[in-house]
Enzyme design. Structure first.
Site, PDB file in Angstrom:
ATOM      1  N   GLY A  32       0.824  -1.197   0.000  1.00  0.00           N
ATOM      2  CA  GLY A  32       0.000   0.000   0.000  1.00  0.00           C
ATOM      3  C   GLY A  32       0.857   1.244   0.000  1.00  0.00           C
ATOM      4  O   GLY A  32       1.940   1.289  -0.577  1.00  0.00           O
TER       5      GLY A  32
ATOM      6  N   GLY B 200      -8.642  -2.556  -0.198  1.00  0.00           N
ATOM      7  CA  GLY B 200      -8.325  -3.863  -0.772  1.00  0.00           C
ATOM      8  C   GLY B 200      -7.802  -4.859   0.232  1.00  0.00           C
ATOM      9  O   GLY B 200      -7.355  -5.953  -0.154  1.00  0.00           O
TER      10      GLY B 200
ATOM     11  N   GLY C   1       2.386   4.650   2.440  1.00  0.00           N
ATOM     12  CA  GLY C   1       2.672   5.090   3.799  1.00  0.00           C
ATOM     13  C   GLY C   1       4.083   4.756   4.219  1.00  0.00           C
ATOM     14  O   GLY C   1       4.887   4.228   3.452  1.00  0.00           O
TER      15      GLY C   1
ATOM     16  N   GLU D 125      -2.877  -3.497  -5.813  1.00  0.00           N
ATOM     17  CA  GLU D 125      -3.902  -2.526  -6.204  1.00  0.00           C
ATOM     18  C   GLU D 125      -3.292  -1.164  -6.488  1.00  0.00           C
ATOM     19  O   GLU D 125      -3.847  -0.368  -7.242  1.00  0.00           O
ATOM     20  CB  GLU D 125      -4.979  -2.410  -5.137  1.00  0.00           C
ATOM     21  CG  GLU D 125      -4.528  -1.782  -3.830  1.00  0.00           C
ATOM     22  CD  GLU D 125      -5.640  -1.763  -2.791  1.00  0.00           C
ATOM     23  OE1 GLU D 125      -6.772  -2.132  -3.138  1.00  0.00           O
ATOM     24  OE2 GLU D 125      -5.368  -1.399  -1.640  1.00  0.00           O
TER      25      GLU D 125
ATOM     26  N   ILE E  27       5.345   2.511   6.346  1.00  0.00           N
ATOM     27  CA  ILE E  27       5.767   1.110   6.395  1.00  0.00           C
ATOM     28  C   ILE E  27       5.968   0.532   4.996  1.00  0.00           C
ATOM     29  O   ILE E  27       7.024  -0.064   4.727  1.00  0.00           O
ATOM     30  CB  ILE E  27       4.783   0.281   7.240  1.00  0.00           C
ATOM     31  CG1 ILE E  27       4.859   0.722   8.710  1.00  0.00           C
ATOM     32  CG2 ILE E  27       5.099  -1.215   7.121  1.00  0.00           C
ATOM     33  CD1 ILE E  27       3.835   0.071   9.606  1.00  0.00           C
TER      34      ILE E  27
END
Length: 629
Positions: free
Chosen positions: A213, A334, A215, A236, A217
């Site tokens: 994703g 997702g 961010g 995604e 992390i």
């Protein structure tokens, strides 16, 4: 369908395509058609009570501002941006929970029929095809299921490959208006995000296919994948870190089993460098969320690793990701799609990665019970791993008791004792489980250390309470001869209570280390070494190795670590009592400088190593190197 002639550089005649009470879709992520929104606000003032539906939208999101509350009713599948979040918090906007893979069916089966889709596209090519560019996600599904498509043709929109094209003849109206693509800079890492990323990277094997994703992390994870080989991407979204790994050849999609050779995604968000990278790049293909996020498609990738975050995780493994108590914060997105897909993949690993605390360390994000009002996004039975800066909790196949102990182990040390006390009230752990997990301070930030022994990869780490059953299995794997040499007699059993005592160690005093073999969620103890603290700064050392690994150097590695720890703690002496016939163990101790001393029992050898001296620093250094003075 009634069509309105496409027009360039002209105002939209909104009354020809829109009526009061219609439902309007707004383009997603970094492809919000702001010029169309501005035109609708200015030129469509007589059209009221419009429902505006969308997922995350980058920008000012002015349609959600209070001054437009009588004209627009926002309905979002993913809460993003201050204006939208404030509107939801104040009850002026709605949040509709739905996984991204399933949103398209809400449009196609007329659960949420769309009247108009406002989208942003690239200029048409010589054949008249425009690309949805950086955001295909649910935009394609919305466009295909809307009565009218109104497009903002943006010369600055990258042209992306895949299933991203619409023909200009499909537009009921369009305007040409240049607009910078919103950028999201790489988030500066922190000590905590870097530690989490290191643990996550350990779970990613060479040849794996990954989903990440956005961010701190995820950005940090990409920085710790630079030494990996032949990675693939089915995600995604992609960001700058993915582009960098592709340029370095770390991601080549060579071993992917679904769309081999291609990075596949549904949208991208990042810097201008990323947008230039995906422009006309045949190696990156964009597809709708209904395709990319479909769990069955995700599962077609062998060794699929999904990496998602959470707001909190309870001790049974339930994941809260879209709400903070009663306050909705983001959306399902997702996460459920990729957790399900990765869990069904051959060798797949669904990972939830999050910091152990919030609000400057005052609140634990590993909790005994989810907060009142919070909702579960991912169920307790679907997550395989939870990663914090304190390690990796492996949950797959674990009982509620075992997973609770695993999760307490990766909680912040300040909260571990309290978490154990809370779940003891509900009988999640038995009465004999009295100790909470502790770390070995000398291991530093990383309590899990990959090691190579005899050309095979293992992990060195502290024993902890969740190893109770694994230690019991380790005991019953031994031959009678191994048990006799280790215990000086042949114990007949290893109860769960006894095993619990042996793994529940205060590692700040005594030491209990193990070398394990880790294959996915399967963990097998291969060797155990421990020392027991005695008065006057001395300790007794013992270790045992699985028979199939004896002679490979595991005992040496464990003893090397224990010498280092004992030296660092200022102990003066280490000693061991070994059966005189146990030549292999005597050899290991003598290799590390232990000397035989007089012992009245001729069947037992006592070996001693003195540690504390003015040259203690040299002792520590030599112990680290495995050498002897």
């Amino acid at each position: 369908m009634q069509m309105v002639k496409s027009q360039f550089n002209n105002a939209i005649e909104w009354h020809t395509v829109l009526k009061s009470g219609n439902r309007v879709f707004i383009g997603s992520n970094a492809a919000v058609p702001n010029a169309l929104i501005d035109s609708l606000i200015t030129d469509g003032k007589k059209i009221e009570d419009l429902e505006l539906i969308h997922i995350a939208t980058f920008g000012k999101n002015k349609w959600a501002l209070p001054e437009y509350k009588n004209r627009f009713k926002v309905n979002t599948f993913f809460i993003h941006g201050d204006a939208v979040r404030q509107a939801v918090d104040e009850g002026r906007a709605d949040y509709t929970p739905c996984s991204f893979s399933r949103i398209s069916t809400l449009f196609s089966d007329s659960t949420l029929p769309l009247d108009v889709a406002l989208i942003m596209v690239s200029p048409p090519d010589s054949l008249g095809y425009c690309s949805l560019g950086v955001s295909v996600d649910i935009v394609m599904s919305a466009a295909r299921n809307s009565k009218y498509i109104i497009a903002q043709i943006n010369p600055k929109m990258p042209r992306t490959a895949g299933h991203s094209f619409l023909h200009i003849s499909e537009f009921s109206a369009c305007i040409e208006h240049a607009q910078d693509i919103p950028e999201m800079t790489v988030v500066e890492g922190s000590k905590i995000s870097d530690r989490i990323a290191q643990y996550v990277a350990m779970l990613v094997s060479d040849g794996a296919t990954i989903q990440l994703g956005v961010g701190k992390i995820p950005d940090a994870v990409t920085r710790y994948l630079h030494t990996h080989k032949n990675l693939g991407v089915h995600s995604e979204m992609i960001s700058d870190g993915i582009a960098e790994l592709m340029q370095k050849g770390v991601i080549n999609n060579r071993e992917k089993t679904f769309h081999p050779g291609k990075t596949v995604t549904s949208f991208c968000v990042g810097s201008d460098k990323l947008y230039r990278f995906v422009h006309n790049n045949p190696h990156v293909e964009f597809y709708p969320s209904s395709y990319i996020n479909k769990p069955a498609n995700i599962a077609k990738n062998k060794d699929m690793v999904s990496i998602n975050s959470a707001i909190e995780v309870d001790l049974s493994g339930q994941v809260v990701a879209d709400s903070i108590g009663y306050q909705f914060h983001s959306g399902i997105g997702g996460q459920v799609d990729f957790v399900e897909g990765a869990s069904k993949s051959i060798g797949g690993k669904p990972i939830i990665a999050l910091p152990s605390t919030a609000k400057n360390g005052t609140i634990s994000r590993i909790v005994a019970n989810i907060s009142e009002g919070a909702g579960v996004v991912t169920s307790r039975g679907d997550v395989h791993y939870v990663v914090t800066e304190f390690g990796v909790a492996s949950l797959r196949g674990k009982s509620v008791r075992e997973r609770a102990l695993e999760l307490i182990r990766v909680a912040h040390p300040s909260f571990r004792e309290g978490l154990l006390q809370q779940i003891r009230r509900h009988l999640w752990v038995p009465d004999y489980q009295k100790h909470f997990p502790t770390d070995v301070p000398e291991f530093g930030d990383m309590q899990l250390q990959p090691i190579i022994i005899d050309a095979e990869k293992f992990y060195l780490r502290p024993l902890n309470p969740s190893d109770e059953r694994r230690l019991q299995e380790f005991f019953y794997s031994h031959t009678k001869e191994t048990l006799r040499l280790r215990y000086n007699y042949i114990p007949q059993n290893m109860t769960r209570e006894k095993s619990c005592d042996l793994v529940s160690v205060d590692q700040s005093k005594d030491i209990a280390l193990t070398i394990v073999q880790q294959e996915g969620s399967r963990t097998r103890i291969e060797a155990v070494g421990r020392y027991y603290l005695y008065p006057e700064k001395s300790c007794e050392v013992a270790f045992v190795t699985r028979e199939t690994n004896q002679g490979k150097g595991m005992a040496k590695r464990l003893l090397q670590e224990m010498i280092y720890i004992a030296s660092a703690r200022g102990l003066k002496k280490m000693f061991a009592m070994v059966k005189s016939e146990n030549k292999a163990m005597i050899f290991v101790f003598e290799h590390f400088g232990f000397k035989r001393v007089f012992n009245a029992d001729p069947g037992e050898i006592e070996l001693v190593r003195h540690l504390y001296s003015p040259a203690m620093g040299d002792e520590i250094q030599n112990a680290e190197k495995g050498t002897v003075q």
